[in-house]
Design a protein around this motif. Structure first.
Motif, PDB file in Angstrom:
ATOM      1  N   LEU A 142       0.826  -1.211   0.000  1.00  0.00           N
ATOM      2  CA  LEU A 142       0.000   0.000   0.000  1.00  0.00           C
ATOM      3  C   LEU A 142       0.861   1.263   0.000  1.00  0.00           C
ATOM      4  O   LEU A 142       0.554   2.239  -0.688  1.00  0.00           O
ATOM      5  CB  LEU A 142      -0.941   0.002   1.204  1.00  0.00           C
ATOM      6  CG  LEU A 142      -2.082  -1.000   1.154  1.00  0.00           C
ATOM      7  CD1 LEU A 142      -2.865  -0.973   2.468  1.00  0.00           C
ATOM      8  CD2 LEU A 142      -3.005  -0.725  -0.019  1.00  0.00           C
ATOM      9  N   LYS A 143       1.949   1.241   0.744  1.00  0.00           N
ATOM     10  CA  LYS A 143       2.863   2.381   0.781  1.00  0.00           C
ATOM     11  C   LYS A 143       3.473   2.619  -0.600  1.00  0.00           C
ATOM     12  O   LYS A 143       3.564   3.762  -1.060  1.00  0.00           O
ATOM     13  CB  LYS A 143       3.961   2.117   1.809  1.00  0.00           C
ATOM     14  CG  LYS A 143       4.930   3.243   1.991  1.00  0.00           C
ATOM     15  CD  LYS A 143       5.967   2.888   3.052  1.00  0.00           C
ATOM     16  CE  LYS A 143       7.017   3.952   3.190  1.00  0.00           C
ATOM     17  NZ  LYS A 143       8.040   3.566   4.181  1.00  0.00           N
ATOM     18  N   ALA A 144       3.890   1.558  -1.273  1.00  0.00           N
ATOM     19  CA  ALA A 144       4.474   1.682  -2.606  1.00  0.00           C
ATOM     20  C   ALA A 144       3.447   2.203  -3.606  1.00  0.00           C
ATOM     21  O   ALA A 144       3.773   3.028  -4.471  1.00  0.00           O
ATOM     22  CB  ALA A 144       5.031   0.339  -3.066  1.00  0.00           C
ATOM     23  N   LEU A 145       2.203   1.735  -3.500  1.00  0.00           N
ATOM     24  CA  LEU A 145       1.151   2.219  -4.397  1.00  0.00           C
ATOM     25  C   LEU A 145       0.878   3.707  -4.187  1.00  0.00           C
ATOM     26  O   LEU A 145       0.718   4.461  -5.153  1.00  0.00           O
ATOM     27  CB  LEU A 145      -0.134   1.417  -4.203  1.00  0.00           C
ATOM     28  CG  LEU A 145      -0.135   0.002  -4.761  1.00  0.00           C
ATOM     29  CD1 LEU A 145      -1.413  -0.725  -4.354  1.00  0.00           C
ATOM     30  CD2 LEU A 145      -0.003   0.030  -6.272  1.00  0.00           C
ATOM     31  N   LYS A 146       0.850   4.141  -2.930  1.00  0.00           N
ATOM     32  CA  LYS A 146       0.646   5.560  -2.635  1.00  0.00           C
ATOM     33  C   LYS A 146       1.785   6.397  -3.203  1.00  0.00           C
ATOM     34  O   LYS A 146       1.565   7.465  -3.767  1.00  0.00           O
ATOM     35  CB  LYS A 146       0.523   5.781  -1.128  1.00  0.00           C
ATOM     36  CG  LYS A 146      -0.792   5.343  -0.555  1.00  0.00           C
ATOM     37  CD  LYS A 146      -0.834   5.598   0.949  1.00  0.00           C
ATOM     38  CE  LYS A 146      -2.116   5.071   1.548  1.00  0.00           C
ATOM     39  NZ  LYS A 146      -2.164   5.292   3.008  1.00  0.00           N
ATOM     40  N   GLN A 147       3.010   5.919  -3.061  1.00  0.00           N
ATOM     41  CA  GLN A 147       4.161   6.644  -3.587  1.00  0.00           C
ATOM     42  C   GLN A 147       4.108   6.716  -5.109  1.00  0.00           C
ATOM     43  O   GLN A 147       4.415   7.758  -5.698  1.00  0.00           O
ATOM     44  CB  GLN A 147       5.467   5.993  -3.140  1.00  0.00           C
ATOM     45  CG  GLN A 147       5.779   6.186  -1.682  1.00  0.00           C
ATOM     46  CD  GLN A 147       7.041   5.454  -1.257  1.00  0.00           C
ATOM     47  OE1 GLN A 147       7.561   4.617  -1.989  1.00  0.00           O
ATOM     48  NE2 GLN A 147       7.521   5.770  -0.064  1.00  0.00           N
ATOM     49  N   ALA A 148       3.711   5.624  -5.758  1.00  0.00           N
ATOM     50  CA  ALA A 148       3.622   5.605  -7.219  1.00  0.00           C
ATOM     51  C   ALA A 148       2.529   6.554  -7.700  1.00  0.00           C
ATOM     52  O   ALA A 148       2.727   7.293  -8.678  1.00  0.00           O
ATOM     53  CB  ALA A 148       3.351   4.186  -7.709  1.00  0.00           C
ATOM     54  N   LYS A 149       1.392   6.573  -7.021  1.00  0.00           N
ATOM     55  CA  LYS A 149       0.306   7.489  -7.394  1.00  0.00           C
ATOM     56  C   LYS A 149       0.739   8.935  -7.217  1.00  0.00           C
ATOM     57  O   LYS A 149       0.440   9.787  -8.062  1.00  0.00           O
ATOM     58  CB  LYS A 149      -0.952   7.194  -6.573  1.00  0.00           C
ATOM     59  CG  LYS A 149      -1.659   5.931  -6.987  1.00  0.00           C
ATOM     60  CD  LYS A 149      -2.878   5.686  -6.106  1.00  0.00           C
ATOM     61  CE  LYS A 149      -3.566   4.381  -6.478  1.00  0.00           C
ATOM     62  NZ  LYS A 149      -4.729   4.115  -5.631  1.00  0.00           N
ATOM     63  N   ALA A 150       1.457   9.240  -6.141  1.00  0.00           N
ATOM     64  CA  ALA A 150       1.946  10.598  -5.910  1.00  0.00           C
ATOM     65  C   ALA A 150       2.943  10.989  -6.993  1.00  0.00           C
ATOM     66  O   ALA A 150       2.925  12.132  -7.474  1.00  0.00           O
ATOM     67  CB  ALA A 150       2.568  10.704  -4.527  1.00  0.00           C
ATOM     68  N   LEU A 151       3.804  10.090  -7.393  1.00  0.00           N
ATOM     69  CA  LEU A 151       4.769  10.357  -8.438  1.00  0.00           C
ATOM     70  C   LEU A 151       4.082  10.630  -9.762  1.00  0.00           C
ATOM     71  O   LEU A 151       4.459  11.550 -10.490  1.00  0.00           O
ATOM     72  CB  LEU A 151       5.741   9.197  -8.563  1.00  0.00           C
ATOM     73  CG  LEU A 151       6.889   9.344  -9.584  1.00  0.00           C
ATOM     74  CD1 LEU A 151       7.785  10.504  -9.172  1.00  0.00           C
ATOM     75  CD2 LEU A 151       7.676   8.060  -9.673  1.00  0.00           C
ATOM     76  N   VAL A 152       3.067   9.860 -10.077  1.00  0.00           N
ATOM     77  CA  VAL A 152       2.315  10.056 -11.332  1.00  0.00           C
ATOM     78  C   VAL A 152       1.614  11.415 -11.297  1.00  0.00           C
ATOM     79  O   VAL A 152       1.615  12.148 -12.302  1.00  0.00           O
ATOM     80  CB  VAL A 152       1.299   8.915 -11.542  1.00  0.00           C
ATOM     81  CG1 VAL A 152       0.320   9.244 -12.647  1.00  0.00           C
ATOM     82  CG2 VAL A 152       2.041   7.623 -11.854  1.00  0.00           C
ATOM     83  N   ARG A 153       1.029  11.779 -10.169  1.00  0.00           N
ATOM     84  CA  ARG A 153       0.357  13.074 -10.046  1.00  0.00           C
ATOM     85  C   ARG A 153       1.334  14.249 -10.221  1.00  0.00           C
ATOM     86  O   ARG A 153       1.003  15.257 -10.815  1.00  0.00           O
ATOM     87  CB  ARG A 153      -0.361  13.191  -8.701  1.00  0.00           C
ATOM     88  CG  ARG A 153      -1.719  12.575  -8.722  1.00  0.00           C
ATOM     89  CD  ARG A 153      -2.484  12.896  -7.441  1.00  0.00           C
ATOM     90  NE  ARG A 153      -2.724  11.609  -6.786  1.00  0.00           N
ATOM     91  CZ  ARG A 153      -2.368  11.282  -5.550  1.00  0.00           C
ATOM     92  NH1 ARG A 153      -1.772  12.160  -4.784  1.00  0.00           N
ATOM     93  NH2 ARG A 153      -2.622  10.104  -5.076  1.00  0.00           N
ATOM     94  N   ARG A 154       2.545  14.106  -9.671  1.00  0.00           N
ATOM     95  CA  ARG A 154       3.537  15.167  -9.793  1.00  0.00           C
ATOM     96  C   ARG A 154       4.026  15.341 -11.219  1.00  0.00           C
ATOM     97  O   ARG A 154       4.377  16.433 -11.635  1.00  0.00           O
ATOM     98  CB  ARG A 154       4.744  14.883  -8.902  1.00  0.00           C
ATOM     99  CG  ARG A 154       4.530  15.251  -7.460  1.00  0.00           C
ATOM    100  CD  ARG A 154       5.842  15.124  -6.722  1.00  0.00           C
ATOM    101  NE  ARG A 154       6.269  13.722  -6.756  1.00  0.00           N
ATOM    102  CZ  ARG A 154       6.574  13.030  -5.668  1.00  0.00           C
ATOM    103  NH1 ARG A 154       6.562  13.588  -4.492  1.00  0.00           N
ATOM    104  NH2 ARG A 154       6.937  11.770  -5.763  1.00  0.00           N
ATOM    105  N   ASN A 155       4.079  14.235 -11.969  1.00  0.00           N
ATOM    106  CA  ASN A 155       4.615  14.283 -13.331  1.00  0.00           C
ATOM    107  C   ASN A 155       3.572  14.597 -14.398  1.00  0.00           C
ATOM    108  O   ASN A 155       3.908  14.662 -15.570  1.00  0.00           O
ATOM    109  CB  ASN A 155       5.326  12.975 -13.667  1.00  0.00           C
ATOM    110  CG  ASN A 155       6.603  12.796 -12.872  1.00  0.00           C
ATOM    111  OD1 ASN A 155       7.221  13.788 -12.484  1.00  0.00           O
ATOM    112  ND2 ASN A 155       6.979  11.578 -12.609  1.00  0.00           N
ATOM    113  N   GLN A 156       2.355  14.793 -14.022  1.00  0.00           N
ATOM    114  CA  GLN A 156       1.312  15.089 -15.023  1.00  0.00           C
ATOM    115  C   GLN A 156       1.234  16.555 -15.293  1.00  0.00           C
ATOM    116  O   GLN A 156       1.510  17.434 -14.626  1.00  0.00           O
ATOM    117  CB  GLN A 156      -0.049  14.580 -14.565  1.00  0.00           C
ATOM    118  CG  GLN A 156      -0.156  13.088 -14.691  1.00  0.00           C
ATOM    119  CD  GLN A 156      -1.547  12.597 -14.323  1.00  0.00           C
ATOM    120  OE1 GLN A 156      -2.388  13.322 -13.804  1.00  0.00           O
ATOM    121  NE2 GLN A 156      -1.792  11.332 -14.589  1.00  0.00           N
TER     122      GLN A 156
END
Length: 56
Positions: free
Chosen positions: A42-56
């Motif tokens: 769950l922590k990794a998924l949250k980090q990946a979602k945050a990374l995707v949001r920052r790069n959009q």
């Protein structure tokens, strides 16, 4: 049946406390391992979602 009664199963000729504590420890560690893996996932998924949001 291998044991004649429930008491014989739990006692196991005097070895019951050792045997059942080992089973209990195994189940506890297995549960902790599953819980830790899920929380890390769950922590990794949250980090990946945050990374995707920052790069959009």
């Amino acid at each position: 049946m291998y044991f004649e009664s429930l008491d014989a199963l739990l006692n196991m000729a005097g070895h019951g406390p050792y045997v059942w504590s080992c089973y209990g420890l195994f189940v506890a560690l297995l549960g902790i391992n599953i819980w830790h893996a899920r929380s890390q996932n769950l922590k990794a998924l949250k980090q990946a979602k945050a990374l995707v949001r920052r790069n959009q």
